[in-house]
Design an enzyme around this catalytic site. Sequence first.
Site, mmCIF file in Angstrom:
data_model
loop_
_atom_site.group_PDB
_atom_site.id
_atom_site.type_symbol
_atom_site.label_atom_id
_atom_site.label_comp_id
_atom_site.label_asym_id
_atom_site.label_seq_id
_atom_site.Cartn_x
_atom_site.Cartn_y
_atom_site.Cartn_z
ATOM 1 N N THR A 1 -8.458 -8.960 -6.359
ATOM 2 C CA THR A 1 -7.157 -10.222 -6.497
ATOM 3 C C THR A 1 -7.815 -11.680 -6.448
ATOM 4 O OG1 THR A 1 -5.911 -8.619 -5.070
ATOM 5 C CG2 THR A 1 -5.291 -10.918 -5.237
ATOM 6 N N ALA B 1 15.451 -7.934 23.491
ATOM 7 C CA ALA B 1 14.766 -9.169 23.664
ATOM 8 C C ALA B 1 13.471 -9.181 23.779
ATOM 9 C CB ALA B 1 15.733 -10.163 24.693
ATOM 10 N N GLU C 1 -2.223 -3.705 -2.419
ATOM 11 C CA GLU C 1 -2.768 -2.363 -3.021
ATOM 12 C C GLU C 1 -1.417 -1.732 -3.804
ATOM 13 O OE1 GLU C 1 -5.662 -0.034 -1.081
ATOM 14 O OE2 GLU C 1 -6.575 -1.376 -0.170
ATOM 15 N N TRP D 1 -7.693 -13.255 -0.924
ATOM 16 C CA TRP D 1 -6.825 -12.119 -0.127
ATOM 17 C C TRP D 1 -7.778 -10.960 -0.033
ATOM 18 C CZ3 TRP D 1 -3.550 -13.920 3.181
ATOM 19 C CH2 TRP D 1 -2.587 -14.562 2.620
ATOM 20 N N SER E 1 -0.983 -7.846 -9.020
ATOM 21 C CA SER E 1 -0.542 -6.708 -9.609
ATOM 22 C C SER E 1 -0.809 -6.838 -11.036
ATOM 23 C CB SER E 1 0.757 -6.521 -9.601
ATOM 24 O OG SER E 1 1.320 -6.353 -8.239
#
Length: 402
Positions: A126, A340, A363, A156, A132
Amino acid sequence: MNFEFTEEQEMLRKMVRSFVDKEINPNMREWDERGYFDPVIWQRLKELDLMGVCIPEEYGGSGMDYNSLAIVCEELERGDTAFRTAVSVHIGLNSMTLLQWGTEEQKRKYLVPQAKGEKIGAFGLTEPGAGSDVASLGTTAVKDGDYYILNGQKTWISLCDVADHFIVFAYTDKEKKHHGISAFIVERTMPGFSSKAIKGKLGIRSGNTGELFFDQVRVPKENLLGQEGEGFKIAMSALDNGRFTVAAGAVGLIMASLEESVKYCQLRKTFGKEIGKHQLVQQMIANMEAGLQMSRLLVYRAGELKNKGVRNTRETSLAKWQACDFANKAADDAVQIHGAYGYSSEYPVERFLRNSKAPVIYEGTREIHTVMQAEYVLGYREDKALSNMLPTWPFESEKVTV
Protein backbone atom coordinates in the site's frame (compact mmCIF):
# COMPACT_ATOMS: atom_id res chain seq x y z
CA MET A 1 -16.41 -33.69 4.69
CA ASN A 2 -14.90 -33.79 8.15
CA PHE A 3 -15.88 -31.05 10.60
CA GLU A 4 -13.80 -32.33 13.50
CA PHE A 5 -10.50 -30.89 14.61
CA THR A 6 -7.59 -33.27 15.02
CA GLU A 7 -6.17 -33.93 18.46
CA GLU A 8 -3.13 -31.85 17.49
CA GLN A 9 -5.34 -28.92 16.47
CA GLU A 10 -7.32 -29.12 19.72
CA MET A 11 -4.09 -29.06 21.70
CA LEU A 12 -2.90 -26.08 19.69
CA ARG A 13 -6.12 -24.18 20.41
CA LYS A 14 -5.90 -24.89 24.14
CA MET A 15 -2.27 -23.79 24.24
CA VAL A 16 -2.87 -20.49 22.43
CA ARG A 17 -6.04 -19.79 24.44
CA SER A 18 -4.18 -20.37 27.69
CA PHE A 19 -1.38 -18.06 26.52
CA VAL A 20 -3.89 -15.33 25.65
CA ASP A 21 -5.82 -15.67 28.91
CA LYS A 22 -2.72 -15.65 31.10
CA GLU A 23 -0.34 -13.29 29.31
CA ILE A 24 -2.34 -10.97 27.06
CA ASN A 25 -5.82 -10.37 28.46
CA PRO A 26 -4.71 -9.24 31.95
CA ASN A 27 -2.54 -6.51 30.38
CA MET A 28 -4.59 -5.56 27.36
CA ARG A 29 -6.42 -2.52 28.73
CA GLU A 30 -3.15 -0.89 29.77
CA TRP A 31 -1.35 -1.84 26.54
CA ASP A 32 -4.18 -0.46 24.43
CA GLU A 33 -4.25 2.83 26.33
CA ARG A 34 -0.46 3.17 25.99
CA GLY A 35 -0.34 1.97 22.39
CA TYR A 36 2.19 -0.61 23.55
CA PHE A 37 3.19 -3.98 22.08
CA ASP A 38 5.27 -5.81 24.68
CA PRO A 39 8.32 -7.24 22.83
CA VAL A 40 8.20 -10.19 25.23
CA ILE A 41 5.21 -11.40 23.21
CA TRP A 42 7.50 -12.03 20.24
CA GLN A 43 9.73 -14.19 22.41
CA ARG A 44 6.75 -16.11 23.74
CA LEU A 45 5.39 -16.70 20.23
CA LYS A 46 8.83 -18.07 19.34
CA GLU A 47 8.93 -20.32 22.41
CA LEU A 48 5.46 -21.68 21.58
CA ASP A 49 6.58 -22.48 17.99
CA LEU A 50 3.92 -20.18 16.54
CA MET A 51 6.13 -18.04 14.30
CA GLY A 52 6.13 -20.68 11.57
CA VAL A 53 3.12 -22.79 12.51
CA CYS A 54 2.22 -23.79 8.92
CA ILE A 55 5.72 -23.64 7.45
CA PRO A 56 7.37 -27.03 6.67
CA GLU A 57 9.84 -28.30 9.23
CA GLU A 58 12.60 -28.31 6.61
CA TYR A 59 12.34 -24.52 6.57
CA GLY A 60 12.28 -24.10 10.34
CA GLY A 61 8.51 -24.24 10.87
CA SER A 62 6.17 -26.45 12.88
CA GLY A 63 4.85 -28.28 9.82
CA MET A 64 1.19 -28.01 10.79
CA ASP A 65 -1.61 -27.55 8.26
CA TYR A 66 -3.00 -24.21 7.08
CA ASN A 67 -6.11 -24.47 9.24
CA SER A 68 -3.82 -24.62 12.26
CA LEU A 69 -2.76 -21.11 11.29
CA ALA A 70 -6.44 -20.15 11.33
CA ILE A 71 -6.77 -21.54 14.86
CA VAL A 72 -3.80 -19.49 16.03
CA CYS A 73 -5.25 -16.33 14.46
CA GLU A 74 -8.67 -16.95 16.01
CA GLU A 75 -7.30 -17.31 19.49
CA LEU A 76 -4.84 -14.40 19.24
CA GLU A 77 -7.53 -12.01 18.05
CA ARG A 78 -9.74 -13.18 20.87
CA GLY A 79 -7.12 -11.37 22.95
CA ASP A 80 -6.47 -8.40 20.68
CA THR A 81 -6.34 -7.71 16.96
CA ALA A 82 -2.77 -6.36 17.24
CA PHE A 83 -1.35 -9.80 18.00
CA ARG A 84 -3.28 -11.53 15.25
CA THR A 85 -2.16 -8.81 12.86
CA ALA A 86 1.47 -9.45 13.79
CA VAL A 87 1.12 -13.15 12.92
CA SER A 88 -0.95 -12.39 9.81
CA VAL A 89 1.76 -10.17 8.40
CA HIS A 90 4.75 -12.23 9.52
CA ILE A 91 3.36 -15.60 8.38
CA GLY A 92 0.45 -14.96 6.02
CA LEU A 93 1.80 -12.09 3.95
CA ASN A 94 5.55 -12.64 4.19
CA SER A 95 6.61 -16.18 5.14
CA MET A 96 3.94 -17.99 3.11
CA THR A 97 4.78 -15.79 0.12
CA LEU A 98 8.45 -16.77 0.43
CA LEU A 99 7.38 -20.40 0.70
CA GLN A 100 5.28 -20.09 -2.46
CA TRP A 101 7.52 -17.90 -4.65
CA GLY A 102 11.02 -17.89 -3.19
CA THR A 103 14.07 -19.67 -4.57
CA GLU A 104 15.72 -22.29 -2.43
CA GLU A 105 18.45 -19.78 -1.56
CA GLN A 106 15.90 -17.14 -0.57
CA LYS A 107 14.03 -19.63 1.60
CA ARG A 108 17.20 -20.65 3.40
CA LYS A 109 18.32 -17.06 3.93
CA TYR A 110 15.00 -15.44 4.87
CA LEU A 111 12.25 -17.99 5.48
CA VAL A 112 14.14 -20.26 7.88
CA PRO A 113 15.04 -17.57 10.45
CA GLN A 114 11.52 -16.14 10.21
CA ALA A 115 9.86 -19.52 10.80
CA LYS A 116 12.15 -20.08 13.78
CA GLY A 117 11.18 -16.69 15.19
CA GLU A 118 14.70 -15.31 14.91
CA LYS A 119 13.65 -12.64 12.40
CA ILE A 120 10.37 -10.83 11.71
CA GLY A 121 8.86 -10.38 8.25
CA ALA A 122 6.51 -7.72 6.88
CA PHE A 123 4.84 -6.69 3.61
CA GLY A 124 4.98 -3.42 1.69
CA LEU A 125 2.30 -2.90 -0.96
CA THR A 126 0.00 0.00 0.00
CA GLU A 127 1.05 3.57 -0.81
CA PRO A 128 -0.44 7.01 -0.15
CA GLY A 129 -1.92 6.96 -3.66
CA ALA A 130 -2.31 3.23 -4.17
CA GLY A 131 -4.55 1.05 -2.03
CA SER A 132 -7.14 -1.06 -3.81
CA ASP A 133 -5.80 0.33 -7.10
CA VAL A 134 -2.47 -1.51 -7.03
CA ALA A 135 -1.55 -0.36 -10.54
CA SER A 136 -1.17 3.20 -9.20
CA LEU A 137 2.04 2.34 -7.34
CA GLY A 138 4.65 5.09 -7.36
CA THR A 139 7.61 3.10 -6.01
CA THR A 140 10.17 2.24 -8.69
CA ALA A 141 13.04 -0.23 -9.04
CA VAL A 142 15.64 0.53 -11.68
CA LYS A 143 18.17 -2.14 -12.69
CA ASP A 144 21.78 -1.06 -12.13
CA GLY A 145 24.23 -3.88 -12.77
CA ASP A 146 23.84 -6.48 -10.04
CA TYR A 147 21.38 -4.30 -8.09
CA TYR A 148 17.96 -2.70 -8.29
CA ILE A 149 17.68 0.88 -7.03
CA LEU A 150 14.44 1.36 -5.09
CA ASN A 151 12.82 4.75 -4.58
CA GLY A 152 9.41 5.44 -3.14
CA GLN A 153 7.15 5.22 -0.11
CA LYS A 154 4.74 2.75 1.47
CA THR A 155 2.07 3.47 4.08
CA TRP A 156 -0.18 1.61 6.52
CA ILE A 157 2.49 -1.06 6.83
CA SER A 158 2.10 -3.30 9.89
CA LEU A 159 5.32 -4.03 11.82
CA CYS A 160 6.99 -1.11 10.02
CA ASP A 161 9.39 -0.37 12.88
CA VAL A 162 10.04 -3.91 14.13
CA ALA A 163 10.32 -6.15 11.06
CA ASP A 164 13.73 -7.26 9.78
CA HIS A 165 12.66 -8.27 6.26
CA PHE A 166 10.07 -6.74 3.93
CA ILE A 167 8.51 -7.98 0.70
CA VAL A 168 8.22 -4.76 -1.30
CA PHE A 169 6.47 -4.11 -4.61
CA ALA A 170 7.75 -1.61 -7.17
CA TYR A 171 7.54 -0.83 -10.86
CA THR A 172 10.36 -2.14 -13.00
CA ASP A 173 8.49 -1.11 -16.17
CA LYS A 174 5.65 1.38 -15.67
CA GLU A 175 4.55 1.24 -19.31
CA LYS A 176 3.35 -2.34 -18.78
CA LYS A 177 1.07 -1.21 -15.92
CA HIS A 178 0.40 -4.07 -13.49
CA HIS A 179 2.45 -6.42 -15.70
CA GLY A 180 5.45 -4.21 -14.94
CA ILE A 181 5.36 -4.61 -11.15
CA SER A 182 8.05 -6.70 -9.48
CA ALA A 183 8.59 -7.96 -5.92
CA PHE A 184 11.75 -7.61 -3.83
CA ILE A 185 13.04 -8.80 -0.47
CA VAL A 186 14.34 -5.73 1.36
CA GLU A 187 16.32 -5.79 4.60
CA ARG A 188 15.92 -3.07 7.22
CA THR A 189 19.69 -2.59 7.37
CA MET A 190 20.00 -1.67 3.68
CA PRO A 191 21.22 1.95 3.35
CA GLY A 192 18.48 4.36 2.35
CA PHE A 193 15.69 2.45 4.12
CA SER A 194 13.75 4.11 6.94
CA SER A 195 10.38 3.78 8.67
CA LYS A 196 8.03 5.91 10.76
CA ALA A 197 5.03 4.87 12.86
CA ILE A 198 1.56 6.35 12.38
CA LYS A 199 -0.01 7.63 15.60
CA GLY A 200 -3.61 8.40 16.51
CA LYS A 201 -5.31 5.27 15.15
CA LEU A 202 -8.94 4.54 16.03
CA GLY A 203 -8.15 0.95 16.94
CA ILE A 204 -5.44 -1.73 17.02
CA ARG A 205 -3.50 0.77 19.09
CA SER A 206 -1.02 -1.80 20.35
CA GLY A 207 -0.03 -2.65 16.80
CA ASN A 208 2.91 -0.97 15.11
CA THR A 209 1.69 0.55 11.84
CA GLY A 210 3.35 3.16 9.69
CA GLU A 211 5.33 4.21 6.65
CA LEU A 212 8.36 2.88 4.81
CA PHE A 213 10.73 5.08 2.83
CA PHE A 214 13.16 4.01 0.11
CA ASP A 215 15.83 6.51 -0.87
CA GLN A 216 18.18 4.99 -3.44
CA VAL A 217 18.04 1.61 -1.69
CA ARG A 218 20.36 -0.84 -3.45
CA VAL A 219 18.75 -4.29 -3.48
CA PRO A 220 20.84 -7.20 -4.82
CA LYS A 221 19.38 -8.85 -7.91
CA GLU A 222 19.28 -12.11 -5.91
CA ASN A 223 16.54 -10.48 -3.82
CA LEU A 224 14.13 -10.25 -6.75
CA LEU A 225 11.20 -12.48 -5.71
CA GLY A 226 9.87 -14.39 -8.69
CA GLN A 227 10.54 -12.93 -12.13
CA GLU A 228 10.43 -9.32 -13.27
CA GLY A 229 6.81 -8.41 -13.96
CA GLU A 230 5.38 -11.12 -11.66
CA GLY A 231 4.90 -8.74 -8.75
CA PHE A 232 1.18 -8.26 -9.25
CA LYS A 233 0.54 -12.02 -9.28
CA ILE A 234 2.73 -12.44 -6.22
CA ALA A 235 0.92 -9.64 -4.40
CA MET A 236 -2.50 -11.10 -5.16
CA SER A 237 -1.50 -14.59 -4.05
CA ALA A 238 0.01 -13.12 -0.88
CA LEU A 239 -3.28 -11.36 -0.20
CA ASP A 240 -5.07 -14.71 -0.49
CA ASN A 241 -3.00 -15.85 2.47
CA GLY A 242 -3.29 -12.58 4.35
CA ARG A 243 -7.06 -12.42 3.86
CA PHE A 244 -7.35 -15.98 5.15
CA THR A 245 -5.67 -14.97 8.41
CA VAL A 246 -7.75 -11.78 8.69
CA ALA A 247 -10.94 -13.82 8.27
CA ALA A 248 -9.79 -16.27 10.93
CA GLY A 249 -8.99 -13.41 13.26
CA ALA A 250 -12.47 -11.99 12.71
CA VAL A 251 -13.85 -15.31 13.97
CA GLY A 252 -11.82 -14.75 17.14
CA LEU A 253 -13.24 -11.26 17.56
CA ILE A 254 -16.77 -12.62 17.25
CA MET A 255 -15.87 -15.22 19.89
CA ALA A 256 -14.57 -12.52 22.22
CA SER A 257 -17.64 -10.32 21.69
CA LEU A 258 -19.95 -13.25 22.34
CA GLU A 259 -18.10 -14.45 25.45
CA GLU A 260 -18.06 -11.00 27.04
CA SER A 261 -21.71 -10.41 26.16
CA VAL A 262 -22.85 -13.72 27.64
CA LYS A 263 -20.99 -12.97 30.88
CA TYR A 264 -22.58 -9.53 31.11
CA CYS A 265 -26.04 -10.86 30.23
CA GLN A 266 -25.89 -13.22 33.19
CA LEU A 267 -24.63 -10.58 35.63
CA ARG A 268 -26.64 -7.49 34.73
CA LYS A 269 -30.31 -7.30 35.77
CA THR A 270 -33.01 -4.90 34.60
CA PHE A 271 -36.72 -4.94 35.32
CA GLY A 272 -36.16 -7.70 37.84
CA LYS A 273 -34.39 -10.22 35.59
CA GLU A 274 -31.10 -10.93 33.85
CA ILE A 275 -30.82 -8.89 30.65
CA GLY A 276 -30.22 -12.16 28.81
CA LYS A 277 -33.89 -12.90 29.43
CA HIS A 278 -34.95 -9.97 27.25
CA GLN A 279 -35.76 -11.09 23.73
CA LEU A 280 -34.09 -8.22 21.87
CA VAL A 281 -30.86 -8.95 23.74
CA GLN A 282 -31.30 -12.61 22.84
CA GLN A 283 -31.63 -11.56 19.21
CA MET A 284 -28.20 -9.91 19.34
CA ILE A 285 -26.69 -12.97 21.02
CA ALA A 286 -28.27 -15.25 18.42
CA ASN A 287 -26.90 -13.11 15.56
CA MET A 288 -23.41 -13.31 17.08
CA GLU A 289 -23.65 -17.09 17.28
CA ALA A 290 -24.88 -17.33 13.68
CA GLY A 291 -22.07 -15.07 12.48
CA LEU A 292 -19.52 -17.09 14.42
CA GLN A 293 -20.59 -20.43 12.98
CA MET A 294 -20.98 -19.22 9.39
CA SER A 295 -17.68 -17.36 9.42
CA ARG A 296 -15.81 -20.31 10.86
CA LEU A 297 -17.16 -22.63 8.18
CA LEU A 298 -16.09 -20.23 5.43
CA VAL A 299 -12.61 -19.88 6.91
CA TYR A 300 -11.96 -23.60 7.34
CA ARG A 301 -13.32 -24.32 3.88
CA ALA A 302 -10.69 -21.96 2.45
CA GLY A 303 -8.03 -23.55 4.65
CA GLU A 304 -8.88 -27.02 3.43
CA LEU A 305 -8.51 -25.86 -0.17
CA LYS A 306 -5.07 -24.56 0.76
CA ASN A 307 -4.24 -27.95 2.26
CA LYS A 308 -5.19 -29.57 -1.05
CA GLY A 309 -3.19 -27.12 -3.14
CA VAL A 310 -6.29 -25.69 -4.81
CA ARG A 311 -6.43 -21.99 -5.68
CA ASN A 312 -8.87 -20.37 -3.26
CA THR A 313 -9.04 -16.67 -4.16
CA ARG A 314 -12.83 -16.76 -4.50
CA GLU A 315 -13.45 -18.70 -1.28
CA THR A 316 -10.98 -16.66 0.74
CA SER A 317 -12.47 -13.38 -0.50
CA LEU A 318 -15.93 -14.50 0.62
CA ALA A 319 -14.61 -15.60 4.02
CA LYS A 320 -12.75 -12.32 4.57
CA TRP A 321 -15.72 -10.17 3.53
CA GLN A 322 -18.35 -11.98 5.57
CA ALA A 323 -16.28 -12.73 8.69
CA CYS A 324 -15.10 -9.12 9.00
CA ASP A 325 -18.61 -7.78 8.54
CA PHE A 326 -19.96 -10.24 11.11
CA ALA A 327 -17.19 -9.25 13.54
CA ASN A 328 -17.92 -5.54 13.12
CA LYS A 329 -21.62 -6.16 13.83
CA ALA A 330 -20.88 -8.50 16.76
CA ALA A 331 -18.64 -5.89 18.40
CA ASP A 332 -21.26 -3.20 17.85
CA ASP A 333 -23.94 -5.38 19.42
CA ALA A 334 -21.62 -6.23 22.32
CA VAL A 335 -21.33 -2.53 23.12
CA GLN A 336 -25.11 -2.18 22.88
CA ILE A 337 -25.64 -5.10 25.27
CA HIS A 338 -23.27 -3.50 27.79
CA GLY A 339 -25.16 -0.22 27.54
CA ALA A 340 -23.32 2.80 28.94
CA TYR A 341 -20.62 0.52 30.33
CA GLY A 342 -19.90 -0.62 26.79
CA TYR A 343 -18.77 2.92 26.03
CA SER A 344 -16.12 2.71 28.74
CA SER A 345 -12.72 1.02 28.71
CA GLU A 346 -13.75 -0.66 31.96
CA TYR A 347 -15.05 -3.40 29.67
CA PRO A 348 -13.14 -4.68 26.60
CA VAL A 349 -16.04 -4.45 24.17
CA GLU A 350 -15.35 -0.81 23.27
CA ARG A 351 -11.86 -1.93 22.19
CA PHE A 352 -13.40 -4.77 20.17
CA LEU A 353 -15.57 -2.25 18.31
CA ARG A 354 -12.63 0.06 17.57
CA ASN A 355 -10.50 -2.86 16.44
CA SER A 356 -13.22 -4.36 14.25
CA LYS A 357 -13.31 -1.48 11.78
CA ALA A 358 -9.83 -1.77 10.26
CA PRO A 359 -10.24 -5.35 8.92
CA VAL A 360 -13.35 -4.22 7.02
CA ILE A 361 -11.02 -1.86 5.14
CA TYR A 362 -7.58 -3.46 4.77
CA GLU A 363 -6.64 -6.34 2.47
CA GLY A 364 -9.56 -5.51 0.23
CA THR A 365 -12.43 -3.31 1.40
CA ARG A 366 -15.87 -4.83 1.80
CA GLU A 367 -16.77 -3.03 -1.42
CA ILE A 368 -13.90 -4.67 -3.34
CA HIS A 369 -14.92 -8.12 -2.10
CA THR A 370 -18.56 -7.46 -2.91
CA VAL A 371 -17.64 -6.66 -6.51
CA MET A 372 -15.33 -9.69 -6.70
CA GLN A 373 -18.07 -12.06 -5.56
CA ALA A 374 -20.59 -10.62 -7.98
CA GLU A 375 -18.14 -10.91 -10.86
CA TYR A 376 -17.44 -14.56 -10.03
CA VAL A 377 -21.17 -15.35 -10.06
CA LEU A 378 -21.79 -13.38 -13.26
CA GLY A 379 -18.89 -15.06 -15.02
CA TYR A 380 -16.88 -11.84 -15.46
CA ARG A 381 -14.02 -13.05 -13.25
CA GLU A 382 -12.10 -16.30 -13.47
CA ASP A 383 -8.90 -17.22 -11.63
CA LYS A 384 -6.10 -18.47 -13.85
CA ALA A 385 -3.60 -21.08 -12.76
CA LEU A 386 -0.52 -19.73 -10.99
CA SER A 387 2.98 -20.85 -11.89
CA ASN A 388 3.69 -21.30 -8.18
CA MET A 389 1.34 -22.68 -5.55
CA LEU A 390 1.70 -23.25 -1.84
CA PRO A 391 2.82 -26.81 -1.10
CA THR A 392 0.01 -29.21 -0.28
CA TRP A 393 -0.31 -30.57 3.24
CA PRO A 394 1.00 -32.95 4.57
CA PHE A 395 4.23 -31.48 3.24
CA GLU A 396 6.32 -33.83 1.11
CA SER A 397 9.28 -33.85 3.47
CA GLU A 398 7.04 -34.86 6.39
CA LYS A 399 4.98 -37.63 4.81
CA VAL A 400 5.44 -40.96 6.51
CA THR A 401 6.34 -43.83 4.21
CA VAL A 402 5.80 -47.48 5.12
